[in-house]
Structures are given as structure tokens and as C-alpha cells.
Design a protein around this motif. Sequence first.
Motif, PDB file in Angstrom:
ATOM      1  N   SER A   1       0.848  -1.202   0.000  1.00 24.39           N
ATOM      2  CA  SER A   1       0.000   0.000   0.000  1.00 24.39           C
ATOM      3  C   SER A   1       0.875   1.240   0.000  1.00 24.39           C
ATOM      4  CB  SER A   1      -0.922   0.005   1.219  1.00 24.39           C
ATOM      5  OG  SER A   1      -0.187   0.191   2.421  1.00 24.39           O
TER       6      SER A   1
ATOM      7  N   GLY B   1      -5.222  -4.202  -8.579  1.00 22.17           N
ATOM      8  CA  GLY B   1      -5.721  -3.297  -7.541  1.00 22.17           C
ATOM      9  C   GLY B   1      -5.385  -3.717  -6.127  1.00 22.17           C
TER      10      GLY B   1
ATOM     11  N   LYS C   1      -2.584   0.470  -3.637  1.00 24.11           N
ATOM     12  CA  LYS C   1      -3.774   0.977  -2.954  1.00 24.11           C
ATOM     13  C   LYS C   1      -3.321   1.887  -1.832  1.00 24.11           C
ATOM     14  CE  LYS C   1      -3.999  -3.279  -0.167  1.00 24.11           C
ATOM     15  NZ  LYS C   1      -2.915  -4.004  -0.847  1.00 24.11           N
TER      16      LYS C   1
ATOM     17  N   TYR D   1      -7.892  -2.142   2.627  1.00 19.37           N
ATOM     18  CA  TYR D   1      -9.315  -1.929   2.875  1.00 19.37           C
ATOM     19  C   TYR D   1      -9.946  -3.091   3.639  1.00 19.37           C
ATOM     20  CZ  TYR D   1      -8.180   1.212  -0.959  1.00 19.37           C
ATOM     21  OH  TYR D   1      -7.566   2.147  -1.757  1.00 19.37           O
TER      22      TYR D   1
END
Length: 223
Positions: A116, A177, A181, A185
Motif C-alpha cells: 500500500s 488493484g 492501494k 481496505y
Amino acid sequence: MANFRTHLSVAATAGVLIGLGGRQISLWSTLEAVPIAVLIAFGGILPDIDSDNSHAVRLVFTLFAALAAVSGALLFQERLEPGVLLMLCATLFLGIRYVLSAVFKRFSVHRGIWHSLLAALLGGSLTACASYQFFLQNAWMAWAHGLALAFGVMVHLLLDECYSVDLVGVRVKRSFGTALKFFDYREPLNSLLMLLLTSAMIPWLPPWSALTQLVSQGMEYWF
């Protein structure tokens, strides 16, 4: 996703190019270019700290353990007797290399929080703090070290996303994806803890004016 060898090769190449390029435009000397290149290469494999690939985990934690041992030696060389200092360094190395790595591998999930932009921010901040506070680099160079590691992490994330696109079959893989990021999430609590840790380092960071100066100097050569 790209394999470990690809990540290391691409990041090392990027590190050499950035290191040499910065030397050519007089951002840093030849000697100062070496840690820049090494940090970019290390950043390029850092997200695989949560990988199921045992080779990647071993290498990352071996580097962490070696850095901890060297840091311990530098910090306590004038406070401890040689024998005690040696035991401390050995404990740091073995504890991080074998104990911490086993615990981390047990509770981490691949392509989680370490894949991330938040992880890149944390890694860059930690590097800048260590460079400035413990290795006594000037503020400008400390920020350069932090940005180098963060850039290496970004190279890793972008490479993973590129490998998530199948140009031959003209399709996007399910992994698309999951690397590039802002945060994980799926695990908001872990992301919050990482954000809090990053925020807690703000008082220890080098002066922000040096970062502004570094970015301005870099931008002058790009535009």
C-alpha cells in the motif's frame, strides 16, 4: 504478480540509475549515491515481507536483523563492555531474524497492508528518522534516504500492478488493484495502527524545509 527475482532486478536497476543520475547532476557524491541505490533496491523487495515466498522473507528479515545489530553496536559501543556488546548485537540479530520473522509470518497476509501507499509512507518516514537521528546524516540527505526507500516500494507496487494486466489475453487478472492501494481496505484496524505509527514519528523527522529544498532541486532537473 512479479516474482521476487524480477522485483529485485528492476528495483536494483532503478537504484543504480537514480544513484548515478543524481551524481551526474551533483545532487550527491559517488559515495552518497551508494546508500541511495541500496535503499531503492531494498524498498523494491520490502513489500514481500508478508510474502509466502520463504526466500523473500528470509532476505528481508536478514537485512533488518543486520541493520539492527549494526545500529546496536553504534549506539552502545561506548556504554557497554565488548563482551556484553557482542551478546547484545547477537541477540538483536537472532531475535529479529528468527523470532520476529516467525511471528510476523504467522500473522501477516500477502498483499495486505504492506502492499500500500501507506506502507511506502511509513517506510520512508522510518528511514528518514533513522538516517537523521541515529546515523547523524544532515536533514537533506536523511530525506533523500527516506524518499529512496519509498520510491523503491512504489516500484514494487507498480510492477505488481503491471503484471496484473494480461496484454496477450487482453484481460485484467483478479490481483489487479491489490498492490497499488492507499491502505488495506480489508483490515482497517491494521491500516489505522500503521497510520498512527507514521504520525507518531513526525516529531523525529528531519526539518520539513530540507524536504522542500530536495524536491525543488529535483524538480528543476525534470522540468
